[in-house]
Design a protein around this motif. Structure first.
Motif, PDB file in Angstrom:
ATOM      1  N   CYS A 134      28.775  23.111 -30.486  1.00 21.27           N
ATOM      2  CA  CYS A 134      30.101  23.661 -30.235  1.00 21.27           C
ATOM      3  C   CYS A 134      30.135  25.149 -30.583  1.00 21.27           C
ATOM      4  O   CYS A 134      29.213  25.679 -31.210  1.00 21.27           O
ATOM      5  N   SER A 135      31.214  25.800 -30.242  1.00 20.04           N
ATOM      6  CA  SER A 135      31.318  27.250 -30.423  1.00 20.04           C
ATOM      7  C   SER A 135      31.471  27.649 -31.884  1.00 20.04           C
ATOM      8  O   SER A 135      31.320  28.819 -32.216  1.00 20.04           O
ATOM      9  N   ARG A 136      31.760  26.689 -32.775  1.00 14.15           N
ATOM     10  CA  ARG A 136      31.970  27.011 -34.190  1.00 14.15           C
ATOM     11  C   ARG A 136      30.698  26.886 -35.016  1.00 14.15           C
ATOM     12  O   ARG A 136      30.718  27.112 -36.218  1.00 14.15           O
ATOM     13  N   ALA A 137      29.601  26.493 -34.385  1.00 12.21           N
ATOM     14  CA  ALA A 137      28.351  26.359 -35.132  1.00 12.21           C
ATOM     15  C   ALA A 137      27.893  27.735 -35.631  1.00 12.21           C
ATOM     16  O   ALA A 137      28.057  28.728 -34.920  1.00 12.21           O
ATOM     17  N   PRO A 138      27.313  27.835 -36.854  1.00  9.32           N
ATOM     18  CA  PRO A 138      27.057  26.753 -37.799  1.00  9.32           C
ATOM     19  C   PRO A 138      28.191  26.520 -38.799  1.00  9.32           C
ATOM     20  O   PRO A 138      28.056  25.719 -39.717  1.00  9.32           O
ATOM     21  N   ARG A 139      29.299  27.249 -38.653  1.00 10.06           N
ATOM     22  CA  ARG A 139      30.402  27.104 -39.596  1.00 10.06           C
ATOM     23  C   ARG A 139      30.948  25.680 -39.597  1.00 10.06           C
ATOM     24  O   ARG A 139      31.340  25.157 -40.648  1.00 10.06           O
ATOM     25  N   CYS A 140      30.936  25.033 -38.434  1.00  6.30           N
ATOM     26  CA  CYS A 140      31.485  23.685 -38.354  1.00  6.30           C
ATOM     27  C   CYS A 140      30.684  22.719 -39.220  1.00  6.30           C
ATOM     28  O   CYS A 140      31.239  21.768 -39.788  1.00  6.30           O
ATOM     29  N   ALA A 141      29.369  22.962 -39.336  1.00  8.65           N
ATOM     30  CA  ALA A 141      28.527  22.085 -40.154  1.00  8.65           C
ATOM     31  C   ALA A 141      28.896  22.197 -41.627  1.00  8.65           C
ATOM     32  O   ALA A 141      28.997  21.190 -42.338  1.00  8.65           O
ATOM     33  N   ALA A 142      29.110  23.427 -42.097  1.00  3.71           N
ATOM     34  CA  ALA A 142      29.486  23.623 -43.494  1.00  3.71           C
ATOM     35  C   ALA A 142      30.827  22.961 -43.797  1.00  3.71           C
ATOM     36  O   ALA A 142      30.998  22.314 -44.846  1.00  3.71           O
ATOM     37  N   ASP A 143      31.785  23.099 -42.888  1.00  2.00           N
ATOM     38  CA  ASP A 143      33.098  22.481 -43.095  1.00  2.00           C
ATOM     39  C   ASP A 143      32.999  20.962 -43.101  1.00  2.00           C
ATOM     40  O   ASP A 143      33.629  20.286 -43.918  1.00  2.00           O
ATOM     41  N   TYR A 144      32.195  20.419 -42.190  1.00  6.12           N
ATOM     42  CA  TYR A 144      32.077  18.966 -42.066  1.00  6.12           C
ATOM     43  C   TYR A 144      31.373  18.367 -43.278  1.00  6.12           C
ATOM     44  O   TYR A 144      31.831  17.379 -43.856  1.00  6.12           O
ATOM     45  N   GLN A 145      30.277  18.980 -43.694  1.00  3.45           N
ATOM     46  CA  GLN A 145      29.515  18.441 -44.808  1.00  3.45           C
ATOM     47  C   GLN A 145      30.243  18.601 -46.137  1.00  3.45           C
ATOM     48  O   GLN A 145      30.022  17.823 -47.067  1.00  3.45           O
ATOM     49  N   SER A 146      31.143  19.589 -46.234  1.00  2.00           N
ATOM     50  CA  SER A 146      31.886  19.799 -47.477  1.00  2.00           C
ATOM     51  C   SER A 146      32.930  18.713 -47.719  1.00  2.00           C
ATOM     52  O   SER A 146      33.535  18.665 -48.785  1.00  2.00           O
ATOM     53  N   ARG A 147      33.138  17.834 -46.746  1.00  2.00           N
ATOM     54  CA  ARG A 147      34.075  16.735 -46.933  1.00  2.00           C
ATOM     55  C   ARG A 147      33.535  15.693 -47.906  1.00  2.00           C
ATOM     56  O   ARG A 147      34.275  14.838 -48.376  1.00  2.00           O
ATOM     57  N   VAL A 148      32.249  15.750 -48.182  1.00  2.00           N
ATOM     58  CA  VAL A 148      31.633  14.862 -49.176  1.00  2.00           C
ATOM     59  C   VAL A 148      31.428  15.667 -50.448  1.00  2.00           C
ATOM     60  O   VAL A 148      30.807  16.731 -50.432  1.00  2.00           O
ATOM     61  N   SER A 149      31.937  15.187 -51.563  1.00  2.00           N
ATOM     62  CA  SER A 149      31.916  15.959 -52.807  1.00  2.00           C
ATOM     63  C   SER A 149      30.504  16.104 -53.363  1.00  2.00           C
ATOM     64  O   SER A 149      29.639  15.235 -53.171  1.00  2.00           O
ATOM     65  N   GLY A 150      30.282  17.207 -54.082  1.00  2.67           N
ATOM     66  CA  GLY A 150      28.994  17.461 -54.711  1.00  2.67           C
ATOM     67  C   GLY A 150      28.577  16.378 -55.698  1.00  2.67           C
ATOM     68  O   GLY A 150      27.416  15.949 -55.686  1.00  2.67           O
ATOM     69  N   PRO A 151      29.490  15.919 -56.583  1.00  4.70           N
ATOM     70  CA  PRO A 151      29.100  14.866 -57.535  1.00  4.70           C
ATOM     71  C   PRO A 151      28.625  13.586 -56.859  1.00  4.70           C
ATOM     72  O   PRO A 151      27.741  12.907 -57.376  1.00  4.70           O
ATOM     73  N   LEU A 152      29.214  13.228 -55.704  1.00  2.09           N
ATOM     74  CA  LEU A 152      28.748  12.036 -55.004  1.00  2.09           C
ATOM     75  C   LEU A 152      27.366  12.283 -54.409  1.00  2.09           C
ATOM     76  O   LEU A 152      26.462  11.439 -54.514  1.00  2.09           O
ATOM     77  N   LEU A 153      27.165  13.447 -53.795  1.00  2.00           N
ATOM     78  CA  LEU A 153      25.853  13.770 -53.232  1.00  2.00           C
ATOM     79  C   LEU A 153      24.779  13.808 -54.313  1.00  2.00           C
ATOM     80  O   LEU A 153      23.623  13.463 -54.063  1.00  2.00           O
ATOM     81  N   ASP A 154      25.148  14.206 -55.528  1.00  2.00           N
ATOM     82  CA  ASP A 154      24.204  14.274 -56.635  1.00  2.00           C
ATOM     83  C   ASP A 154      23.726  12.886 -57.042  1.00  2.00           C
ATOM     84  O   ASP A 154      22.679  12.744 -57.674  1.00  2.00           O
TER      85      ASP A 154
END
Length: 278
Positions: A134-154
């Motif tokens: 999409c036209s928002r790449a790569p910003r869209c990836a950062a926004d999408y992945q940030s929906r999962v919290s860091g502590p859970l990913l850890d």
């Protein structure tokens, strides 16, 4: 791939089968009162509520994380789950149990699961393909992945990028190694863990902590040096450090090695989530 995972896990022991069956009995899903001898596989939809995932209701019943006890909890399209629902899994993933507190009851259910999560790199799913992204790449990836919290990913030990399956890949011959061969290697590694922990209340490397972690998961000198370098460069949290040691211990068991070496530490580190670049 996630649905195949229970097929490579060792069969339930009699004690484990009883635990799984007790949870199913409380939930009202035990078929004809028979002991359940297969490892659970639960895959709730991303619209699931917090009560559905962790347990609750007027008559408090186990949620999906408890129904998957000693089995696999598969969360597909991970960022599509409500963030509060995902964060409610942080405590059971750490302790192996879930405390459900309601006005009329306070219940603790077991929740020792293997969490498998899958997600696209971005909402459109075509981040790596300039022709389709999409036209928002790569910003869209950062926004999408940030929906999962860091502590859970850890709390997720293995982060693996999987390339898309192309139509031409479906015509390739089947792999030389199937689930049966992988299951044999897993069973051998589990047997090593069982023998090691026979005099403790622990069952697997995933439960190693404190003195047990020091006793059974201390790398050799070269491995320890690499570990300390990685802890600084990768900004490992205390939780990430201990989880990485457990993974390295399991990798060594799969290789039949008595002590964790540099090569086992290096492989474990390769699976850790890399910190975002500035």
């Amino acid at each position: 791939m996630a649905a195949c995972l229970p097929g490579i896990l060792p069969a339930l022991t009699p004690a484990e089968a009883l635990e799984v069956s007790m949870v199913a009995s409380v939930a009202g899903t035990l078929e004809e009162g028979r002991i359940n001898r297969t490892r659970p596989f639960r895959a709730p939809h991303h619209s699931a509520s917090m009560a559905a995932l962790t347990g609750g209701g007027l008559r408090v019943r186990p949620g999906e994380v408890s129904m998957a006890h000693l089995g696999v909890l598969f969360l597909d399209e991970l960022p599509e789950f409500q963030r509060a629902v995902l964060d409610s899994l942080r405590q059971p993933l750490e302790s192996g149990k879930i405390d459900v507190a309601r006005a009329n009851a306070h219940v603790t259910y077991p929740a020792r699961v293997q969490l498998i999560a899958a997600m696209n790199p971005c909402r459109c799913g075509h981040l790596g393909d300039p022709a389709l992204a999409c036209s928002r790449a790569p910003r869209c990836a950062a926004d999408y992945q940030s929906r999962v919290s860091g502590p859970l990913l850890d709390r997720i030990d293995l982060h693996v990028d999987v390339d898309p399956v192309r139509a031409v890949d479906l015509a390739l011959p089947p792999p030389a190694e199937g689930s049966a061969e992988v299951a044999e290697r897993v069973a051998a590694a589990r047997a090593i863990q069982t023998a090691r922990l026979v005099d403790t209340s622990l069952r697997t490397n995933a439960e190693l902590d404190g003195p047990a972690l020091d006793a059974y998961a201390t790398p050799d000198e070269a491995g320890q040096k690499l570990l300390m370098q990685a802890a600084e460069t990768m900004h490992l949290s205390a939780r990430g450090y201990t989880r990485m040691l457990r993974v390295a211990r399991t990798i060594a068991d799969l290789a039949g090695a008595g002590q964790i070496g540099r090569i086992h530490v290096a492989e474990a580190l390769s699976y850790r989530r890399q910190p975002p670049r500035a």
